[in-house]
Every structure is written in structure tokens, then in C-alpha cells.
Design a protein around this motif. Sequence first.
Motif, short mmCIF file in Angstrom:
data_model
loop_
_atom_site.label_atom_id
_atom_site.label_comp_id
_atom_site.label_asym_id
_atom_site.label_seq_id
_atom_site.Cartn_x
_atom_site.Cartn_y
_atom_site.Cartn_z
N ARG A 145 0.82 -1.22 0.00
CA ARG A 145 0.00 0.00 0.00
C ARG A 145 0.85 1.27 0.00
NH1 ARG A 145 -3.03 0.07 5.10
NH2 ARG A 145 -1.06 -0.80 5.87
N SER A 146 2.15 1.09 -0.13
CA SER A 146 3.14 2.18 -0.10
C SER A 146 3.29 2.80 1.27
CB SER A 146 2.81 3.27 -1.14
OG SER A 146 1.75 4.10 -0.72
N GLU A 147 2.96 2.06 2.33
CA GLU A 147 3.16 2.54 3.68
C GLU A 147 4.54 2.10 4.17
OE1 GLU A 147 1.40 4.56 5.37
OE2 GLU A 147 -0.35 4.65 4.04
N PRO A 148 5.30 3.00 4.80
CA PRO A 148 6.66 2.65 5.22
C PRO A 148 6.68 1.59 6.32
CG PRO A 148 6.03 4.80 6.08
CD PRO A 148 4.95 4.39 5.13
N VAL A 149 7.60 0.64 6.18
CA VAL A 149 7.77 -0.40 7.19
C VAL A 149 9.18 -0.41 7.76
CG1 VAL A 149 5.96 -1.87 6.23
CG2 VAL A 149 8.30 -2.14 5.41
N LEU A 194 -0.88 5.58 -5.11
CA LEU A 194 -1.12 4.94 -3.82
C LEU A 194 -0.92 5.93 -2.67
CD1 LEU A 194 0.61 1.50 -4.39
CD2 LEU A 194 -1.83 1.86 -3.94
N ARG A 195 0.12 6.73 -2.76
CA ARG A 195 0.36 7.71 -1.70
C ARG A 195 -0.70 8.80 -1.68
NH1 ARG A 195 2.61 6.33 2.47
NH2 ARG A 195 2.84 8.54 2.94
N ALA A 196 -1.19 9.20 -2.85
CA ALA A 196 -2.26 10.20 -2.91
C ALA A 196 -3.53 9.65 -2.28
CB ALA A 196 -2.50 10.63 -4.35
N ALA A 197 -3.84 8.39 -2.55
CA ALA A 197 -5.02 7.76 -1.95
C ALA A 197 -4.86 7.68 -0.43
CB ALA A 197 -5.24 6.37 -2.54
N ALA A 198 -3.64 7.34 0.02
CA ALA A 198 -3.39 7.29 1.46
C ALA A 198 -3.55 8.66 2.09
CB ALA A 198 -1.99 6.74 1.72
N ASP A 203 0.54 15.35 -13.34
CA ASP A 203 0.63 14.16 -12.49
C ASP A 203 2.04 13.99 -11.95
OD1 ASP A 203 -2.04 13.51 -12.88
OD2 ASP A 203 -1.62 12.18 -14.58
N THR A 204 3.04 14.30 -12.78
CA THR A 204 4.42 14.16 -12.34
C THR A 204 4.72 15.04 -11.13
OG1 THR A 204 5.20 13.56 -14.54
CG2 THR A 204 6.83 14.45 -13.03
N ASP A 205 4.20 16.27 -11.14
CA ASP A 205 4.37 17.14 -9.98
C ASP A 205 3.84 16.46 -8.72
OD1 ASP A 205 5.29 19.91 -11.03
OD2 ASP A 205 3.64 19.40 -12.36
N ASP A 206 2.65 15.89 -8.84
CA ASP A 206 2.01 15.25 -7.70
C ASP A 206 2.79 14.01 -7.25
OD1 ASP A 206 0.02 17.15 -7.78
OD2 ASP A 206 -1.32 15.93 -9.00
N TRP A 207 3.19 13.17 -8.20
CA TRP A 207 3.92 11.96 -7.84
C TRP A 207 5.24 12.31 -7.15
CZ3 TRP A 207 3.46 10.05 -13.56
CH2 TRP A 207 2.12 9.69 -13.81
N ASN A 208 5.96 13.26 -7.71
CA ASN A 208 7.26 13.63 -7.15
C ASN A 208 7.09 14.25 -5.76
OD1 ASN A 208 10.17 13.73 -7.66
ND2 ASN A 208 9.91 15.95 -7.58
N SER A 209 6.05 15.05 -5.59
CA SER A 209 5.83 15.65 -4.27
C SER A 209 5.55 14.59 -3.22
CB SER A 209 4.69 16.66 -4.33
OG SER A 209 3.44 16.03 -4.50
N GLN A 210 4.96 13.47 -3.64
CA GLN A 210 4.69 12.39 -2.68
C GLN A 210 5.98 11.78 -2.15
OE1 GLN A 210 1.92 11.66 -1.27
NE2 GLN A 210 0.53 12.87 -2.54
N VAL A 211 7.04 11.79 -2.96
CA VAL A 211 8.33 11.28 -2.49
C VAL A 211 8.84 12.15 -1.35
CG1 VAL A 211 10.73 10.84 -3.14
CG2 VAL A 211 8.88 10.30 -4.75
N SER A 212 8.80 13.46 -1.55
CA SER A 212 9.28 14.38 -0.53
C SER A 212 8.39 14.35 0.71
CB SER A 212 9.33 15.80 -1.11
OG SER A 212 9.85 16.71 -0.17
N LEU A 213 7.07 14.27 0.50
CA LEU A 213 6.15 14.22 1.63
C LEU A 213 6.38 12.97 2.47
CD1 LEU A 213 2.84 15.46 -0.04
CD2 LEU A 213 4.13 16.64 1.75
N LEU A 214 6.55 11.83 1.81
CA LEU A 214 6.79 10.59 2.54
C LEU A 214 8.06 10.71 3.38
CD1 LEU A 214 6.38 7.56 3.15
CD2 LEU A 214 7.65 7.07 1.05
N THR A 215 9.12 11.25 2.79
CA THR A 215 10.38 11.39 3.51
C THR A 215 10.22 12.32 4.71
OG1 THR A 215 11.53 11.06 1.41
CG2 THR A 215 12.84 11.89 3.25
N ILE A 266 -1.42 17.79 5.64
CA ILE A 266 -0.87 16.47 5.31
C ILE A 266 -1.60 15.38 6.06
CG2 ILE A 266 1.24 15.06 5.45
CD1 ILE A 266 2.81 17.68 5.04
N GLY A 267 -2.17 15.73 7.19
CA GLY A 267 -2.89 14.75 7.99
C GLY A 267 -1.98 13.88 8.82
N ALA A 268 -0.78 14.37 9.13
CA ALA A 268 0.21 13.61 9.88
C ALA A 268 1.32 14.55 10.32
CB ALA A 268 0.78 12.47 9.03
N PRO A 269 2.16 14.15 11.27
CA PRO A 269 3.35 14.95 11.58
C PRO A 269 4.28 15.01 10.36
CG PRO A 269 2.88 13.41 13.35
CD PRO A 269 1.99 13.02 12.21
#
Length: 472
Positions: free
Chosen positions: A147-151, A193-197, A229-241, A334-337
Amino acid sequence: MVTAPFVVAPAIDFASVRSEFGLDDGYPADALAEARACTDRFGGDREDRTDLPLVTIDPPGSMDLDQALHLERTAGGFVLHYAIADVYAVVEPGGALEAETHRRGQTFYLPDGSVPLHPRELSEGTASLLPEAIRPVVLWRIEMDQRSEPVAVTVRRALIRTVARLDYTGVQRDAEAEALHPSIAALPEFGRLRAAAALGRGAIELRLPEQDVTPLEDGWALTVQPRTDTDDWNSQVSLLTGMCAAQLMLEAKVGLLRTLPPADEDAVAALRRTATALGVPWPDDVQVGAFLAGLDANTPSTLVLMSEAPTLLRGASYATFDGELPESSLHGAIGAPYAHVTAPLRRLSDRYTTEVCLAVSAGAAIPSHIRDTLPVLPKIMSSTDSLSGKVGRACIDLTEAIVLSSRVGQEFDATVIKDATDRRDAEVFVEAETVIAPCAGEPREGERVTVRLTRADPAARKVHFTYEPARA
């Protein structure tokens, strides 16, 4: 792709904006000497990861490249390697360069060039993740499930070499042709997946019409750059980090978070009333983030709703903590720290938060210099964030006034994006000229109207329209 640019005469001088806000491209001699002579203080402690085929994704022409990624689809999910320029390793604690970067806080971007946080010899040279150059980095490895959630997350110092320098337009084109670079072939699936999360967390993304001033061969253009879409996908990388960084710091009870209160209930209620007035359906069981994400970007009603949506997200701040958790750790949008760690060449705070994450990941003590510096960062970052917004707005206001200075008295088609109040005129968006400006005459929010330009003053950086309703 840009929206209907109107070319401006070549002689726009943004030096007045630099002067007004005290932006100086030059560096003190001692700070500049340190930048030119800098060496990697951790050179003997790095893992050699030059085998990783990392790529950068940045706007065309960018030289201050502080992020590179490699994303792999695995049987268990995904593995992200995210390399961030190791600025702390080349800026001496207590030195003249560190002091000057504390004064600047961040890089400021103007249409005719940037005012950098670091001297260009460093930010666009020895520390930049330019293609085929071996560079010292902080390398994040984030293992994710299906689900693209970090483990599992690790952070360490490494040497890398990027293999390709990509830009957003090219990546979008390659994605549409199903011909993405192998290092980011999994980016679309990951991004979706990250956008849905994010929607599941209650995240709120504002898709406002972002004005920009774009240089052309024979002048300048006011544009609205479409978000791809690329802007959104790439931003998800930075947001996840950034989310992983926040969790590391919270677990260690030391760090610096970017915080934002949850969406204000009164603002949500007001947005619902606006949606009802515009005839836009909003089911009771749909959260505000999901509602905004589902709007049709091409309708006037969406423009109105997105222009009102920033009232949902007010009170952005920074929370520093050491020993006790902050009173609030949430970033409401973001809905998270969340913490800033991915742009150290352009943003001061990232240099220090990254060091916290490195120490926590290694189970090592956090350097005293880092702990001592964290408390001074919120004031620096908040004040320079505000300054950055004012600089950007001033450049757009100046360009709008010059674009329209010879057209006072002319009529334009416009969309009303904000009603008038007792304290201010209405606000309209003139799409053909990519101008957002106040308008007298009380046109109704959401309407398509004809307005007359009554003021375009470059010296004052002011543009104003008037609406005169048709008489029966």
C-alpha cells in the motif's frame, strides 16, 4: 504548456523588488572563501552507493539540485532511495558561512534569477547533485508495503552519482508514452497509492491557480503553470520522507516539525455554504480534502472554491522540542506529523533536522551544536517564509501592472473568485491575461462578468477593475 501569456516589454526591472526587501546576491568575503574551500568533513565515514542509478527531477535550467531518487517495485511493495545533498558536511559549524545562511534563511526566487541561501559555487556546484558527479549525500532508504506505507527506514551518509537529469515536462511526456526512465518506472503507481493514502488521512491539497512570471525571448509572460501528475507523484516522495523524518524525531523526542492546525470547522462550514450556493454537490460523508480533490479543475466554480479554501489552513508554524513532545505535532494539510528535510541547499532548517535523523537512525548522540541551533530556527524560517511570499507577490503585482499599463479603459472577461466585503472589493480572475486583481462594483462570486480596467500603475504595483452591471 502555459495559459494565454501576454508578452511584456523586455524592460522589467525586478531590482526594485530586491532593493525593497533587502535581498543581496553578494556574499561576505569570508563566507564566500569558506564556500570555495569547503571539504567533506565526513568523507571517511561514507558508504559508496555510486552503484545506485539515481535521477533528479527539477525545473529546466535548475542548478541547485538537492534531491535524487531511485524507486524500485518489489514483491513486497516498494523501496525508495532518496539522496539529499549533505550540506552540513560542507558548512563549518560556527563559521562565517553558517552565520550568513542564518541571516538569509532560504533561497528567494525572482523571475530574473534567484538570491541563493548558499554561494552558487556551493549550491550550484560542489554540493549540487549534478549528473555524473560524485557527491556526498544523506541517503534515505524507505522500505514500503504493497500500500506504499513505510515499514523500515534508515538514514546514512553516502557517496552517489546521479545518472540522469530529468524535468517535470519530460517525465510527464515519458509517463504518457509509458517510457519512463527505469529508475522511476514505479513512480506513477507509487504516487497514486500515496495520494489515496493522503485522502484517507484527511489531507487537504489546494489546487489554486498559481501565477508565475516566465521569461520569453522578447519579453516576459504572466502564466498559470498547470500542475501535472508528475508534480504530484514527485511531491509524494518528498512528503513521505518528511513524514518519516517527523516520526524519527518524535520517537527521539528532539527535533523541529512543520505544523499546521486541523482545518477550521467554521471555514469548512463556510466552504460548504459556498459550494451549495454554486450548485456543487458535497455529500455529508465526504471529507473536505476528498471534496476538493474531486473537483473539475476547468470550471469557474472550482476556481471560486479553491480561492476560498486557503481559509481552511491557517496558523502554519514550526515546533521545536527537546526532551518533551510538542503540544501539537500535526500538519493539518498532510494529515500527519511532518518535517522539512529534503531541500537543504534552498532551506536552512533542513540542514539541522537531517542531522537529527542521521543520529537517531544510527542510535548515536545528537551533536550539541544541532541541539543548540534547533530553538533559533522557527523564528528564522517563519520570517523568511513570510518574506518569500511577499517577494513573489511583488514580482507578480509589478508584472501585472506593466502588462496592463497601456490598456486602462478596456474591457475584459473575468471570473469572480471572491465576493466584496465591508473591508475589501471583490476579486476577479482575468484568464486571458492571467491576472488576479480587486474589482469594484460588487459582482457576485462565481459569475462570469465583463469588467473594465480602471488602474494599472507599475510604480505602485497596483491593478484594479470595475464591474458595471447591465442596465435593464
